[in-house]
Write an enzyme that holds these catalytic residues in place. Sequence first.
Site, short mmCIF file in Angstrom:
data_model
loop_
_atom_site.label_atom_id
_atom_site.label_comp_id
_atom_site.label_asym_id
_atom_site.label_seq_id
_atom_site.Cartn_x
_atom_site.Cartn_y
_atom_site.Cartn_z
N PRO A 265 28.55 42.70 39.32
CG PRO A 265 26.89 44.35 39.19
CD PRO A 265 28.37 44.14 39.46
CB CYS A 266 28.63 38.88 35.64
SG CYS A 266 28.73 37.54 36.82
CG HIS A 267 23.56 39.08 39.19
ND1 HIS A 267 24.69 39.43 39.91
CD2 HIS A 267 22.55 39.81 39.70
CE1 HIS A 267 24.36 40.34 40.82
NE2 HIS A 267 23.06 40.59 40.71
#
Length: 169
Positions: free
Chosen positions: A139-141
């Site tokens: 989850p780079c977000h």
Amino acid sequence: MKTEAAEKTVAVLESKGLYAAAVMTPHGVYATSLPRPTRGDAIAAVHGESLPETNDSTAQEVLRLVFQVFDGKPVDLSHLKFDFSDLSDKQRRVLEATLQIPRGSTRTYGEVAAEAGLRGAARFVGNVMASNRFAPLVPCHRVISANGLGGYGLGLSVKASLLKREGAL
């Protein structure tokens, strides 16, 4: 150990008019795409145009998880194997630290660097996030700047939307 192209397959799943793609290897998930408006867009996002297609149950489960993360739903990824074979040790450590960020939470680039044992390497973390081929499963977000959202390849509105669906904004 580098994964050879001959070992890779691509899978696609449609849900609610959107398409997600995943590239799989014998070592696990090699790449995933956020849902896209067309099947071709999803396949192109994972560079899967020349790969044989699979409907393997593991690949389909990975794609269902992509849609669940995209929808902001809680998911358990502990059973998934990721193919980090062609990444450096530092890149792998950053991605593994990012995997530990809980739904509904965020970490700064600097915090992820520290959690990966790379204190002071916030810019390096940003570069790893920018090339994250496992989004949204890794989850780079959820990784943000100390001064705001930071960046996001598909635009800050997409990042903000994902974080809102998870209750992080």
